[in-house]
Scaffold this motif. Structure first.
Motif, PDB file in Angstrom:
ATOM      1  N   GLY A 285       0.827  -1.192   0.000  1.00  0.00           N
ATOM      2  CA  GLY A 285       0.000   0.000   0.000  1.00  0.00           C
ATOM      3  C   GLY A 285       0.863   1.243   0.000  1.00  0.00           C
ATOM      4  N   THR A 286       0.225   2.396   0.040  1.00  0.00           N
ATOM      5  CA  THR A 286       0.952   3.663   0.096  1.00  0.00           C
ATOM      6  C   THR A 286       1.093   4.061   1.556  1.00  0.00           C
ATOM      7  N   PHE A 287       2.226   3.700   2.119  1.00  0.00           N
ATOM      8  CA  PHE A 287       2.416   3.846   3.563  1.00  0.00           C
ATOM      9  C   PHE A 287       2.198   5.286   4.022  1.00  0.00           C
ATOM     10  N   SER A 288       2.652   6.234   3.257  1.00  0.00           N
ATOM     11  CA  SER A 288       2.567   7.634   3.679  1.00  0.00           C
ATOM     12  C   SER A 288       1.136   8.150   3.733  1.00  0.00           C
ATOM     13  N   SER A 289       0.205   7.409   3.208  1.00  0.00           N
ATOM     14  CA  SER A 289      -1.201   7.830   3.234  1.00  0.00           C
ATOM     15  C   SER A 289      -1.940   7.319   4.465  1.00  0.00           C
ATOM     16  N   TYR A 290      -1.277   6.518   5.282  1.00  0.00           N
ATOM     17  CA  TYR A 290      -1.921   5.926   6.451  1.00  0.00           C
ATOM     18  C   TYR A 290      -1.505   6.601   7.748  1.00  0.00           C
ATOM     19  N   PHE A 291      -2.474   6.841   8.600  1.00  0.00           N
ATOM     20  CA  PHE A 291      -2.168   7.054   9.998  1.00  0.00           C
ATOM     21  C   PHE A 291      -1.819   5.681  10.564  1.00  0.00           C
ATOM     22  N   MET A 292      -0.890   5.667  11.483  1.00  0.00           N
ATOM     23  CA  MET A 292      -0.458   4.406  12.062  1.00  0.00           C
ATOM     24  C   MET A 292      -0.663   4.416  13.572  1.00  0.00           C
ATOM     25  N   GLY A 293      -0.909   3.240  14.100  1.00  0.00           N
ATOM     26  CA  GLY A 293      -1.109   3.143  15.542  1.00  0.00           C
ATOM     27  C   GLY A 293      -0.468   1.892  16.107  1.00  0.00           C
ATOM     28  N   TRP A 294      -0.248   1.943  17.409  1.00  0.00           N
ATOM     29  CA  TRP A 294       0.248   0.793  18.159  1.00  0.00           C
ATOM     30  C   TRP A 294      -0.760   0.462  19.258  1.00  0.00           C
ATOM     31  N   PHE A 295      -1.041  -0.798  19.404  1.00  0.00           N
ATOM     32  CA  PHE A 295      -1.909  -1.304  20.460  1.00  0.00           C
ATOM     33  C   PHE A 295      -1.206  -2.470  21.136  1.00  0.00           C
ATOM     34  N   ARG A 296      -1.683  -2.814  22.299  1.00  0.00           N
ATOM     35  CA  ARG A 296      -1.145  -3.985  22.976  1.00  0.00           C
ATOM     36  C   ARG A 296      -2.263  -4.732  23.679  1.00  0.00           C
ATOM     37  N   GLN A 297      -2.020  -6.005  23.899  1.00  0.00           N
ATOM     38  CA  GLN A 297      -2.989  -6.825  24.606  1.00  0.00           C
ATOM     39  C   GLN A 297      -2.255  -7.821  25.478  1.00  0.00           C
ATOM     40  N   ALA A 298      -2.537  -7.731  26.760  1.00  0.00           N
ATOM     41  CA  ALA A 298      -1.974  -8.666  27.729  1.00  0.00           C
ATOM     42  C   ALA A 298      -2.959  -9.803  27.956  1.00  0.00           C
ATOM     43  N   PRO A 299      -2.476 -10.953  28.398  1.00  0.00           N
ATOM     44  CA  PRO A 299      -3.377 -12.093  28.631  1.00  0.00           C
ATOM     45  C   PRO A 299      -4.500 -11.734  29.584  1.00  0.00           C
ATOM     46  N   GLY A 300      -5.714 -12.011  29.183  1.00  0.00           N
ATOM     47  CA  GLY A 300      -6.863 -11.778  30.037  1.00  0.00           C
ATOM     48  C   GLY A 300      -7.318 -10.335  30.107  1.00  0.00           C
TER      49      GLY A 300
END
Length: 125
Positions: free
Chosen positions: A26-41
């Motif tokens: 894809g066109t990377f520069s056209s995307y907002f990017m995010g980071w998420f995390r998920q811990a067990p439970g």
């Protein structure tokens, strides 16, 4: 677009780690990017977001002042630099792409259409 996160591992409390997420198809520069995390439970948690140019950065309350996100559009890569890591930072970390920019200053996961496979971060005490 396909997202590939890497850089996770085992680190001692107080240590640092940098995650990378490479985009393809894809066109990377056209995307907002995010980071998420998920811990067990636990529910998925917003970590950080970055606008297309990198000029707008926003963070979840639990990581403010310790984590920094950045991007290199020429390399189609977004980074998450994590410092002063705590055991409660242990989780699988995911990168995500938002093609419309609806995620700006939002912690919601819904605007993100594309997700990477996740990379495990384990912080030991």
């Amino acid at each position: 677009v396909q997202l590939q996160a890497s850089g996770g591992g085992l680190v001692l409390a107080g240590g640092s780690l940098t995650l990378s997420c490479v985009a393809s198809g894809g066109t990377f520069s056209s995307y907002f990017m995010g980071w998420f995390r998920q811990a067990p439970g636990k529910e998925r948690e917003f970590v950080a977001g970055i606008s297309r140019s990198g000029g707008s950065l926003y963070y979840g309350d639990s990581v403010k002042g310790r984590f920094t996100t950045s991007r290199d559009n020429a390399k189609s890569t977004v980074y998450l630099q994590m410092t002063s890591l705590k055991p409660e930072d242990t989780a699988v970390y995911y990168c995500a792409a938002d093609p419309r920019g609806w995620s700006l200053y939002s912690a919601a996961a819904r605007p993100y259409d594309y997700w990477g496979q996740g990379t495990q971060v384990t912080v030991s005490s």
